[in-house]
Write a protein that holds these residues in place. Structure first.
Motif, PDB file in Angstrom:
ATOM      1  N   PHE A 325       0.724  -1.231  -0.026  1.00  0.00           N
ATOM      2  CA  PHE A 325       0.069  -0.041   0.083  1.00  0.00           C
ATOM      3  C   PHE A 325       0.957   1.082   0.044  1.00  0.00           C
ATOM      4  N   ASP A 326       2.252   1.277   0.555  1.00  0.00           N
ATOM      5  CA  ASP A 326       2.908   2.274   0.632  1.00  0.00           C
ATOM      6  C   ASP A 326       3.998   2.190  -0.193  1.00  0.00           C
ATOM      7  N   PRO A 327       4.915   3.071  -0.582  1.00  0.00           N
ATOM      8  CA  PRO A 327       5.932   3.068  -1.588  1.00  0.00           C
ATOM      9  C   PRO A 327       7.194   2.449  -0.892  1.00  0.00           C
ATOM     10  N   ILE A 328       7.231   1.749   0.106  1.00  0.00           N
ATOM     11  CA  ILE A 328       8.392   1.120   0.815  1.00  0.00           C
ATOM     12  C   ILE A 328       8.681   0.047   0.175  1.00  0.00           C
ATOM     13  N   THR A 329      10.132  -0.247  -0.391  1.00  0.00           N
ATOM     14  CA  THR A 329      10.204  -1.370  -0.937  1.00  0.00           C
ATOM     15  C   THR A 329      11.117  -2.348   0.064  1.00  0.00           C
ATOM     16  N   THR A 330      11.399  -3.562  -0.519  1.00  0.00           N
ATOM     17  CA  THR A 330      12.146  -4.447   0.318  1.00  0.00           C
ATOM     18  C   THR A 330      13.538  -4.090   0.596  1.00  0.00           C
ATOM     19  N   ARG A 331      14.078  -3.307  -0.583  1.00  0.00           N
ATOM     20  CA  ARG A 331      15.362  -2.819  -0.531  1.00  0.00           C
ATOM     21  C   ARG A 331      15.468  -1.528   0.493  1.00  0.00           C
ATOM     22  N   ASP A 332      14.207  -1.018   0.436  1.00  0.00           N
ATOM     23  CA  ASP A 332      14.352   0.308   1.608  1.00  0.00           C
ATOM     24  C   ASP A 332      14.478  -0.351   3.092  1.00  0.00           C
ATOM     25  N   PHE A 333      13.696  -1.500   3.126  1.00  0.00           N
ATOM     26  CA  PHE A 333      13.739  -2.285   4.701  1.00  0.00           C
ATOM     27  C   PHE A 333      15.248  -2.771   4.996  1.00  0.00           C
ATOM     28  N   TYR A 334      15.739  -3.089   4.072  1.00  0.00           N
ATOM     29  CA  TYR A 334      17.262  -3.976   4.610  1.00  0.00           C
ATOM     30  C   TYR A 334      18.191  -2.860   4.421  1.00  0.00           C
ATOM     31  N   THR A 335      18.077  -1.799   3.641  1.00  0.00           N
ATOM     32  CA  THR A 335      19.000  -0.731   3.721  1.00  0.00           C
ATOM     33  C   THR A 335      18.721   0.126   5.029  1.00  0.00           C
ATOM     34  N   LEU A 336      17.577   0.264   5.554  1.00  0.00           N
ATOM     35  CA  LEU A 336      17.368   0.846   6.813  1.00  0.00           C
ATOM     36  C   LEU A 336      17.954  -0.111   7.960  1.00  0.00           C
ATOM     37  N   GLY A 337      17.655  -1.469   7.820  1.00  0.00           N
ATOM     38  CA  GLY A 337      18.446  -2.377   8.839  1.00  0.00           C
ATOM     39  C   GLY A 337      19.816  -2.379   8.831  1.00  0.00           C
TER      40      GLY A 337
END
Length: 1014
Positions: A325-337
């Motif tokens: 639903f939101d423009p958060i990608t899996t890449r965003d998730f792991y680069t934040l981590g």
């Protein structure tokens, strides 16, 4: 005897308003996005792996390109024909989705397309804009009343002074007001109210009240969560949060300290304690756990925490796939981590004890100890030419002792165990038994400081003596006590004969060194359980020491197994750290030499002629002699005492696990479908979310400090909105955007977006000043309105989203008990410190294992501290707080549930904490002046700061009379009731009368009004 129960009233029946007419101008964010997000984006949104028909409705260009709709032409648009279709194969949303559009929603979509189908970027990703406010007008009241005028509503009148002061007291302190706060209630002008707010800010209870919500958001708890759910040292972080709010620390600084307090240029103890935020994750001590699995859990935990606490984003939804639903990608998730890959920590196993956290007085004491120790060490290390002759004599004797020790042969232990498990024993291959204090038992307060060693070995035939060597391997000495000493209480030898153990008598005991009043002979006197009995060596702990045991008769059995039992009854873990056993067949008597046996390295040097020794060898001999020189005995004793003082100080000091950056970062890769066993994904580095504005940083890897600074930069559209939305909820019961943990598409657009944006901009413009924002809110008419509503207002806005009145809601779990303790007079107002354990039902922890534990109620002030200091066991949250919707804090919690159920009334009536509070309150009532009606009036003033109504007075007077008569007939029942709780009962009080007043107090503490902020 009859009992009267008064339950909290259940929530009133909701009144529902009719559907409002369509707006003249359809706005995408306000009107259309919620419909598409809830019904369409799951299959036609951001996630390419779940997208149907290769159609995206979250991007206008893609939707128009796919001819999903024709802007300006609703009649011929495919989207309209699908939502109106009567054919189930064509209908959207499809029936199997179990979603269905209302007629109003269909009309909105048609009207939106007719008006051109204009899109807007999602409201939360737009930079907030500060509305222009007319001069001389309060912005908050102006924007609220402007919105009310648009929908045909008016603000409610101002509440009376007593209501306002109670409201402020609960909102800013979490405690009922003092009667002194109400002394000027008849004339509560704006100036006096502003002064009262300042007074509330100055109280340390302000920080406590504000901290509760933040501790929920960062999932603060005293335990690790998974498996055994054991303790970790984090309570200083709670103090840090309280102090930060009390200091009015700017929220941007507050943020940076928590995410990167260890990386700041001016990092200090306070900022490092703040960085404990990064360590509040769930972890495990399970031996069979997979490190890679928990490495991934830690990463996801932290990404969710930052997303929840600061961004108001459901970042966790992108762990396995792009957010739907939101423009958060899996890449965003792991680069934040990847920002947190530098944190030094065990992936599985026990957390470290943590950094010492010292106040000014403790720092002064630490400095003093360090200076005295350094001075003693300097004095001990200086050259001692005056000892040359004595050292020469020692070298001769030590050389002879080393030669004579050749008559001794080492005994190789077969097994070495400790009875109490306070000390972990291990028989190593070199024949040395090494012991170390069990840290888990020590931290859990299960270690009483005593122990018994049991060691088995084969004893050669003809043995006449046994020698026990206590070996110096580590600082500070040869014992496990903090001063390096040990105290061996008793030695017992048994040998297996004819399938049973027989005692092997010892004729004599001697030692290479004996501490005053602790001679070697004490080890064979048959006394194994006396603290001040045994052999000890304080003053000579810096060198190996030996105990020589002469057997009463030479051992006649061939290669029999001997069991050696060593008892250590002196507390403080006065056990031998490393020991070696030896035997001899030499002729008796077996006696210790007058000096300690030199270590092997020293013995080897002594074999070298004096004139052939190099400078390094000479220095080692000098150092070895200093450790046993009689001339330095007093200095060594001072050193040992000061070393013990230092060790004891460090052991007792508060500790907190904090962030420590490791240059050897963990590798972070994108995990397909979130599968930690699949390492085929791309390796990534730390990076800020791709869908939000961010600074350009080239030439280096990003750090947690970059992340923290970005979160509180003015370019970030989320953080200020998120914090202000939650602050609004604290003062009005509901956020301007209702879904506090999701400012994304699945959340809710703010009912008053201009107000939320103004608050966010003002927050940033003020230098992230939290008290400034609170003052702006609570000193305005919008906050000060009555919480009662007309029928018209209830029908138009049943949930008070538009703030045409104030809201009433039950106090948070911690505050319900705080309120009762404060009214009763039991509350201990101490600020900060370790968690406490008030009353909790027995066996509540019976399924808590590894190890099994039982809750031990505190004594004294620990029973009466504020609820926020209660021990927070993630897997077994305190049941009284759980009844009032306290979260487990296994996950970040932006908003607590707020239930209203009969069990809560039962807690208020029967929990020992509330019964004790009632009887203590009753004692205060009984000691007040006047007859029963006057005492009831006094009790109302204490509990509710008002006079009782006539019907209330009649009901309580009748109830008191009834209970008094019952208890006068049955004084044993009165005695039983008054036994609840640890607080003493004054002997001068009439017990039947006190018991009767206890029931009046129980009623007052259980009133809906008492536990409600209105």
């Amino acid at each position: 005897m009859s009992k009267t129960l008064l339950f909290i009233t259940l929530a009133p029946l909701a009144v529902f308003a009719a559907e409002s007419p369509l707006p003249a101008k359809i706005e995408f964010n306000r009107d259309v996005r919620p419909i598409l997000s809830d019904n369409c984006f799951y299959c036609h949104g951001n996630d390419p792996k779940h997208r149907e028909a290769d159609l995206r409705l979250d991007l206008r260009d893609e939707a128009v390109k796919a001819k999903a709709f024709l802007p300006g032409n609703a009649k011929d648009s495919e989207l309209v024909s699908r939502i109106l279709s009567e054919d189930e194969d064509d209908l959207m949303p499809p029936p199997e989705s179990h979603k269905k559009l209302t007629e109003r929603q269909k009309s909105i979509l048609k009207k939106w397309i007719e008006q051109g189908a204009a899109y807007q970027q999602h409201w939360a990703y737009e930079k907030p804009v500060k509305a222009t406010i007319p001069a001389g007008v309060n912005p908050i009241d102006h924007l609220v009343q402007k919105r009310l005028a648009e929908i045909g509503l008016k603000a409610s009148p101002k509440a009376d002074a007593r209501t306002l002061i109670r409201r402020l007291s609960f909102d800013l302190h979490g405690l009922p007001p003092k009667l002194s706060d109400l002394s000027d209630a008849s004339d509560l002008s704006d100036q006096k109210l502003d002064a009262l707010v300042s007074q509330f800010f100055k109280s340390p209870h302000f920080g406590e009240r504000m901290a509760i919500s933040w501790l929920d958001q960062v999932r603060f708890a005293d335990t690790i969560g998974y498996h055994s759910d054991n303790q970790h040292n984090v309570w200083p972080y709670r103090d840090y949060v309280i102090q930060s709010f009390n200091k009015n620390k700017p929220f941007d600084r507050f943020t940076i300290e928590q995410i990167a307090g260890d990386l700041m240029p001016d990092a200090n103890q306070e900022t490092r304690v703040g960085s404990a935020f990064n360590r509040l994750i769930l972890s495990t001590e399970e031996g069979g756990a997979q490190a890679k699995d928990y490495e991934q859990r830690m990463l996801t935990d932290r990404v969710r925490a930052v997303g929840n606490a600061w961004m108001g984003q459901t970042t966790g939804c992108a762990q396995c796939h792009d957010h739907k639903f939101d423009p958060i990608t899996t890449r965003d998730f792991y680069t934040l981590g990847a920002f947190f890959a530098d944190i030094k920590e065990p992936l599985i196993g026990r957390r470290e004890a943590g950094m010492m956290v010292l106040d000014a007085e403790s720092e002064k004491k630490q400095t003093d100890i360090a200076k005295r120790l350094a001075d003693l060490q300097k004095e001990f290390a200086k050259p001692r030419p005056e000892l040359a002759n004595a050292q020469s004599e020692w070298e001769k004797k030590a050389g002879g002792a080393a030669t004579s020790s050749g008559a001794w042969q080492p005994l190789k232990p077969q097994n070495a165990t400790s009875v109490k498990k306070n000390v972990s024993l291990k028989a190593d291959k070199d024949g040395i038994v090494r012991g170390s204090i069990d840290k888990k038992r020590d931290e859990r307060k299960q270690n009483d400081g005593t122990e018994t060693y049991t060691i088995t070995a084969k004893l050669p035939k003809g043995t006449t003596g046994i020698r026990l060597d206590a070996l110096k391997e580590k600082s500070p000495g040869i014992g496990l006590a903090s001063n390096g000493n040990f105290a061996l209480s008793e030695v017992a030898l048994t040998i297996g004969r004819n399938n049973k153990q027989e005692k092997l008598p010892i004729a004599h005991a001697s030692a290479t060194f004996e501490q005053k009043n602790f001679p070697a002979k004490n080890t064979i006197d048959g006394i194994a359980d006396q603290k001040l009995n045994g052999w000890a060596v304080l003053g000579a702990t810096g060198a190996d020491q030996s105990l020589y045991l002469e057997l009463a008769q030479p051992h006649a059995d061939a290669e029999a197994v001997i069991t050696i039992t060593l008892s250590f009854a002196h507390d403080g873990n006065h056990e031998i750290a490393n020991l070696r056993l030896n035997s001899t067949t030499a002729a008796t008597p077996i006696r210790a030499p007058s000096i300690a046996l030199p270590a092997k390295e020293i013995a080897d040097i002594l074999k070298t002629p004096a004139d052939k020794r190099n400078s390094a060898q000479k220095q080692k001999l000098s150092d070895a002699y200093k450790q046993i020189a009689p001339e330095l005995a007093a200095l060594r004793a001072q050193l040992s005492t000061t070393e013990k003082e230092k060790a004891d100080f460090e052991a007792a000091a508060p500790k907190c696990i904090v962030s420590i950056s490791d240059t050897n970062k963990r590798t972070v890769r994108i995990l397909p479908r979130g599968d930690w066993m699949n390492e085929s994904g791309e390796v990534v580095k730390a990076s800020l979310p791709s869908y939000l504005p961010k600074p350009k940083i080239d030439g280096r890897d990003l750090t947690r400090l970059d992340l923290a600074q970005w979160l509180v930069s003015k370019e970030n559209p989320l953080t200020a909105r998120n914090v202000m939305n939650r602050l609004w909820k604290q003062f009005f019961g509901t956020g301007l955007s209702k879904v506090l943990d999701d400012l994304g598409a699945q959340g809710e657009p703010p009912v008053n977006p201009a107000l939320l944006d103004w608050l966010a901009c003002e927050f940033m413009d003020s230098g992230w000043d939290m008290q400034h924002m609170i003052r702006l809110i609570v000193t305005r008419h919008t906050y000060q309105q009555v919480s009662t509503a007309t029928k018209q207002l209830t029908a138009a806005d049943p949930y008070n989203r538009e703030c045409a009145r104030q809201s009433t809601f039950r106090l948070d779990a911690e505050l319900v008990r705080d309120n009762a303790l404060a009214i009763s007079g039991l509350l201990v107002p101490k600020i900060g410190g370790p968690s406490v354990k008030p009353y909790q039902p027995a066996k509540y922890w019976e399924n808590l294992n590894f190890p099994t534990r039982e809750w031990q109620n505190d004594k004294g002030e620990g029973l009466y501290r504020r609820g926020m200091y209660t021990w927070w066991q993630r897997s077994f949250t305190h049941p009284s707080m759980l009844a009032f919707d306290a979260p487990s804090r296994e996950e970040c919690t932006a908003e607590r549930n707020r239930s209203n159920i009969p069990q809560q009334a039962l807690v208020l009536l029967n929990d020992p904490a509330y019964v004790e509070a009632a009887r203590t309150f009753a004692a205060r009532i009984l000691q007040s002046d006047g007859d029963a009606p006057k005492r009831i009036t006094w009790a109302f003033q204490q509990a509710l700061q008002r006079q009782p109504a006539a019907d209330e007075m009649k009901t309580l007077s009748s109830l008191f009379t009834q209970h008094l008569a019952d208890y006068q007939k049955d004084p044993a029942a009165a005695e039983a009731l008054l036994q609840t709780g640890a607080a003493p009962v004054a002997a001068t009080l009439n017990k039947p009368e006190l018991a009767a007043w206890t029931h009046i107090a129980r009623v007052l503490l259980n009133l809906h009004e008492t536990v409600t902020r209105s």
